[in-house]
Design a protein around this motif. Structure first.
Motif, PDB file in Angstrom:
ATOM      1  N   LEU A  43       0.821  -1.212   0.000  1.00  0.00           N
ATOM      2  CA  LEU A  43       0.000   0.000   0.000  1.00  0.00           C
ATOM      3  C   LEU A  43       0.857   1.265   0.000  1.00  0.00           C
ATOM      4  O   LEU A  43       0.502   2.262  -0.632  1.00  0.00           O
ATOM      5  N   GLU A  44       1.982   1.212   0.707  1.00  0.00           N
ATOM      6  CA  GLU A  44       2.899   2.359   0.683  1.00  0.00           C
ATOM      7  C   GLU A  44       3.412   2.596  -0.728  1.00  0.00           C
ATOM      8  O   GLU A  44       3.493   3.746  -1.191  1.00  0.00           O
ATOM      9  N   LYS A  45       3.769   1.524  -1.426  1.00  0.00           N
ATOM     10  CA  LYS A  45       4.266   1.655  -2.811  1.00  0.00           C
ATOM     11  C   LYS A  45       3.172   2.202  -3.720  1.00  0.00           C
ATOM     12  O   LYS A  45       3.432   3.032  -4.591  1.00  0.00           O
ATOM     13  N   GLU A  46       1.930   1.746  -3.505  1.00  0.00           N
ATOM     14  CA  GLU A  46       0.824   2.265  -4.311  1.00  0.00           C
ATOM     15  C   GLU A  46       0.574   3.731  -4.013  1.00  0.00           C
ATOM     16  O   GLU A  46       0.272   4.514  -4.908  1.00  0.00           O
ATOM     17  N   GLN A  47       0.695   4.096  -2.738  1.00  0.00           N
ATOM     18  CA  GLN A  47       0.498   5.494  -2.373  1.00  0.00           C
ATOM     19  C   GLN A  47       1.584   6.362  -3.016  1.00  0.00           C
ATOM     20  O   GLN A  47       1.300   7.449  -3.519  1.00  0.00           O
ATOM     21  N   ASP A  48       2.820   5.876  -3.008  1.00  0.00           N
ATOM     22  CA  ASP A  48       3.900   6.608  -3.676  1.00  0.00           C
ATOM     23  C   ASP A  48       3.609   6.763  -5.164  1.00  0.00           C
ATOM     24  O   ASP A  48       3.832   7.835  -5.747  1.00  0.00           O
ATOM     25  N   ALA A  49       3.118   5.695  -5.790  1.00  0.00           N
ATOM     26  CA  ALA A  49       2.793   5.750  -7.219  1.00  0.00           C
ATOM     27  C   ALA A  49       1.681   6.766  -7.469  1.00  0.00           C
ATOM     28  O   ALA A  49       1.727   7.508  -8.459  1.00  0.00           O
ATOM     29  N   ALA A  50       0.697   6.835  -6.572  1.00  0.00           N
ATOM     30  CA  ALA A  50      -0.394   7.793  -6.725  1.00  0.00           C
ATOM     31  C   ALA A  50       0.129   9.225  -6.621  1.00  0.00           C
ATOM     32  O   ALA A  50      -0.285  10.102  -7.391  1.00  0.00           O
ATOM     33  N   LYS A  51       1.059   9.454  -5.688  1.00  0.00           N
ATOM     34  CA  LYS A  51       1.632  10.796  -5.531  1.00  0.00           C
ATOM     35  C   LYS A  51       2.372  11.224  -6.793  1.00  0.00           C
ATOM     36  O   LYS A  51       2.426  12.400  -7.119  1.00  0.00           O
ATOM     37  N   GLU A  52       2.940  10.252  -7.494  1.00  0.00           N
ATOM     38  CA  GLU A  52       3.711  10.542  -8.707  1.00  0.00           C
ATOM     39  C   GLU A  52       2.851  10.420  -9.968  1.00  0.00           C
ATOM     40  O   GLU A  52       3.370  10.396 -11.077  1.00  0.00           O
ATOM     41  N   CYS A  53       1.537  10.308  -9.754  1.00  0.00           N
ATOM     42  CA  CYS A  53       0.572  10.194 -10.849  1.00  0.00           C
ATOM     43  C   CYS A  53       0.775   8.937 -11.701  1.00  0.00           C
ATOM     44  O   CYS A  53       0.520   8.928 -12.900  1.00  0.00           O
ATOM     45  N   HIS A  54       1.228   7.845 -11.083  1.00  0.00           N
ATOM     46  CA  HIS A  54       1.412   6.582 -11.792  1.00  0.00           C
ATOM     47  C   HIS A  54       0.325   5.566 -11.456  1.00  0.00           C
ATOM     48  O   HIS A  54       0.335   4.464 -11.995  1.00  0.00           O
ATOM     49  N   ALA A  55      -0.593   5.911 -10.586  1.00  0.00           N
ATOM     50  CA  ALA A  55      -1.673   4.993 -10.218  1.00  0.00           C
ATOM     51  C   ALA A  55      -2.943   5.404 -10.954  1.00  0.00           C
ATOM     52  O   ALA A  55      -3.267   6.586 -11.023  1.00  0.00           O
ATOM     53  N   LYS A  56      -3.636   4.410 -11.508  1.00  0.00           N
ATOM     54  CA  LYS A  56      -4.875   4.695 -12.213  1.00  0.00           C
ATOM     55  C   LYS A  56      -6.034   4.608 -11.220  1.00  0.00           C
ATOM     56  O   LYS A  56      -6.199   3.599 -10.536  1.00  0.00           O
ATOM     57  N   PRO A  57      -6.852   5.669 -11.152  1.00  0.00           N
ATOM     58  CA  PRO A  57      -7.975   5.666 -10.213  1.00  0.00           C
ATOM     59  C   PRO A  57      -8.902   4.469 -10.414  1.00  0.00           C
ATOM     60  O   PRO A  57      -9.410   3.906  -9.443  1.00  0.00           O
ATOM     61  N   GLU A  58      -9.101   4.052 -11.664  1.00  0.00           N
ATOM     62  CA  GLU A  58     -10.002   2.918 -11.913  1.00  0.00           C
ATOM     63  C   GLU A  58      -9.429   1.608 -11.361  1.00  0.00           C
ATOM     64  O   GLU A  58     -10.171   0.738 -10.898  1.00  0.00           O
ATOM     65  N   ASP A  59      -8.103   1.466 -11.362  1.00  0.00           N
ATOM     66  CA  ASP A  59      -7.481   0.277 -10.777  1.00  0.00           C
ATOM     67  C   ASP A  59      -7.647   0.279  -9.255  1.00  0.00           C
ATOM     68  O   ASP A  59      -7.938  -0.756  -8.651  1.00  0.00           O
TER      69      ASP A  59
END
Length: 76
Positions: A13-29
């Motif tokens: 979850l920390e890695k996903e949160q980091d990806a979201a901060k860097e705009c690498h996480a897709k909201p739909e995923d």
């Protein structure tokens, strides 16, 4: 074992949160993950309620049996 799984999930979850901060996480995923966890939580809550109901039923029967047995063992 459960503590290891919790730590592993926190790390993911920390890695996903980091990806979201860097705009690498897709909201739909992330939304798919949210729905999956909500479904699992609802299933677990339903099973918990069913199990609690069964224990309540058993306890009520045992209390009734105890009350009946006390009638036989009352000192005169």
């Amino acid at each position: 074992m459960m503590e290891f799984m919790k730590k592993a999930m926190d790390w993911v979850l920390e890695k996903e949160q980091d990806a979201a901060k860097e705009c690498h996480a897709k909201p739909e995923d992330v939304e798919k993950q949210i729905k999956m966890i909500e479904e699992k939580k609802a299933t677990l809550e339903k099973k918990y309620q069913e199990d609690i109901g069964e224990f309540e039923h058993i306890l009520n029967r045992l209390h009734a049996i105890k009350a009946q047995s006390l009638k036989c063992h009352v000192k005169d």
